[in-house]
Design a protein around this motif. Structure first.
Motif, PDB file in Angstrom:
ATOM      1  N   ARG A 123       6.117   9.263  -1.241  1.00  0.00           N
ATOM      2  CA  ARG A 123       5.805  10.736  -0.502  1.00  0.00           C
ATOM      3  C   ARG A 123       4.684  11.960  -1.425  1.00  0.00           C
ATOM      4  O   ARG A 123       3.935  11.944  -0.419  1.00  0.00           O
ATOM      5  CB  ARG A 123       7.063  10.886   0.038  1.00  0.00           C
ATOM      6  N   GLY A 183      -3.158  -1.051   2.387  1.00  0.00           N
ATOM      7  CA  GLY A 183      -4.458  -0.395   2.981  1.00  0.00           C
ATOM      8  C   GLY A 183      -5.004   0.121   1.621  1.00  0.00           C
ATOM      9  O   GLY A 183      -6.186  -0.773   1.695  1.00  0.00           O
ATOM     10  N   LEU A 184      -4.137   0.327   0.758  1.00  0.00           N
ATOM     11  CA  LEU A 184      -5.022   0.521  -0.701  1.00  0.00           C
ATOM     12  C   LEU A 184      -4.667  -1.031  -1.835  1.00  0.00           C
ATOM     13  O   LEU A 184      -5.761  -0.330  -2.627  1.00  0.00           O
ATOM     14  CB  LEU A 184      -4.192   1.563  -1.355  1.00  0.00           C
ATOM     15  N   LEU A 218      -1.641   2.519  -8.398  1.00  0.00           N
ATOM     16  CA  LEU A 218      -1.769   3.346  -7.894  1.00  0.00           C
ATOM     17  C   LEU A 218      -2.526   4.914  -7.350  1.00  0.00           C
ATOM     18  O   LEU A 218      -4.020   4.878  -7.231  1.00  0.00           O
ATOM     19  CB  LEU A 218      -0.318   3.820  -6.831  1.00  0.00           C
ATOM     20  N   ASP A 248       5.619   4.470   6.872  1.00  0.00           N
ATOM     21  CA  ASP A 248       3.789   4.388   6.846  1.00  0.00           C
ATOM     22  C   ASP A 248       3.622   4.506   5.381  1.00  0.00           C
ATOM     23  O   ASP A 248       2.162   4.141   5.247  1.00  0.00           O
ATOM     24  CB  ASP A 248       3.765   5.825   6.724  1.00  0.00           C
ATOM     25  N   ILE A 249       4.317   4.751   4.295  1.00  0.00           N
ATOM     26  CA  ILE A 249       4.279   4.302   2.789  1.00  0.00           C
ATOM     27  C   ILE A 249       3.778   3.149   3.134  1.00  0.00           C
ATOM     28  O   ILE A 249       2.479   2.512   1.668  1.00  0.00           O
ATOM     29  CB  ILE A 249       5.491   4.664   2.279  1.00  0.00           C
ATOM     30  N   TYR A 250       4.736   2.011   3.370  1.00  0.00           N
ATOM     31  CA  TYR A 250       4.192   0.326   3.268  1.00  0.00           C
ATOM     32  C   TYR A 250       2.666   0.148   3.813  1.00  0.00           C
ATOM     33  O   TYR A 250       2.245   0.154   2.382  1.00  0.00           O
ATOM     34  CB  TYR A 250       5.518  -0.273   4.106  1.00  0.00           C
ATOM     35  N   LYS A 251       2.120   1.282   4.838  1.00  0.00           N
ATOM     36  CA  LYS A 251       1.112   0.346   5.297  1.00  0.00           C
ATOM     37  C   LYS A 251       0.010   1.232   4.329  1.00  0.00           C
ATOM     38  O   LYS A 251      -1.343   0.725   3.715  1.00  0.00           O
ATOM     39  CB  LYS A 251       1.405   1.028   7.056  1.00  0.00           C
ATOM     40  N   TRP A 252       0.057   2.334   3.651  1.00  0.00           N
ATOM     41  CA  TRP A 252      -0.478   3.119   2.852  1.00  0.00           C
ATOM     42  C   TRP A 252      -0.623   2.423   2.042  1.00  0.00           C
ATOM     43  O   TRP A 252      -2.321   1.831   1.308  1.00  0.00           O
ATOM     44  CB  TRP A 252       0.120   4.090   2.645  1.00  0.00           C
ATOM     45  N   LEU A 253       0.301   2.016   1.004  1.00  0.00           N
ATOM     46  CA  LEU A 253       0.199   0.493  -0.306  1.00  0.00           C
ATOM     47  C   LEU A 253      -0.796  -0.671   0.382  1.00  0.00           C
ATOM     48  O   LEU A 253      -1.844  -1.226  -0.995  1.00  0.00           O
ATOM     49  CB  LEU A 253       1.362   0.488  -0.283  1.00  0.00           C
TER      50      LEU A 253
END
Length: 127
Positions: free
Chosen positions: A125, A15-16, A52, A8-13
């Motif tokens: 996180r 996506g941003l 980020l 989920d962290i990977y996908k979040w990064l």
């Protein structure tokens, strides 16, 4: 050695647009993603965190007043992975995160500087 992130962290990064997908990144059986070894240095030097933080502040500025957040110090991040540069970078990053009410204490900084990838994942996180 490569950094491994929670999926989920990977996908979040991604996506941003803080992180780019590469063919050398791979999903592990436990669901985590092991990143391209060349990307790992961007985490340990703090470059990913500067990207980020900048994205987060810009996004939050659209809905709230973030003028009190001083990002100018992040422009002086050093790209060499020496102990002195890493300490300098993480002191800058910790100061900006503190403005966002995210506390990075000395022990956490020390672990990140020494290459503790799990601590980097944990900090992501928290953000």
């Amino acid at each position: 050695m490569s950094i491994t992130l929670d999926h989920d962290i990977y996908k979040w990064l991604l996506g941003l647009d803080v992180l780019k997908m590469t063919t050398l990144s791979q999903q592990l059986p436990d669901g985590k993603v092991e990143l391209d070894p060349s990307v790992t240095s961007y985490f340990s030097t703090g470059l990913i965190f500067t990207r980020l933080i900048t994205k987060i502040v810009k996004n939050l500025s659209k809905t709230s007043n973030m003028s009190h957040i001083n990002l100018s110090n992040l422009d002086s991040i050093k790209f060499t992975p020496t102990q002195a540069s890493l300490t300098y970078n993480w002191n800058l990053i910790a100061d900006v995160l503190k403005q966002l009410t995210i506390n990075v204490d000395a022990d956490v900084k020390s672990l990140i500087i020494s290459g503790d990838f799990e601590m980097i994942n944990e900090l992501l996180r928290d953000i």
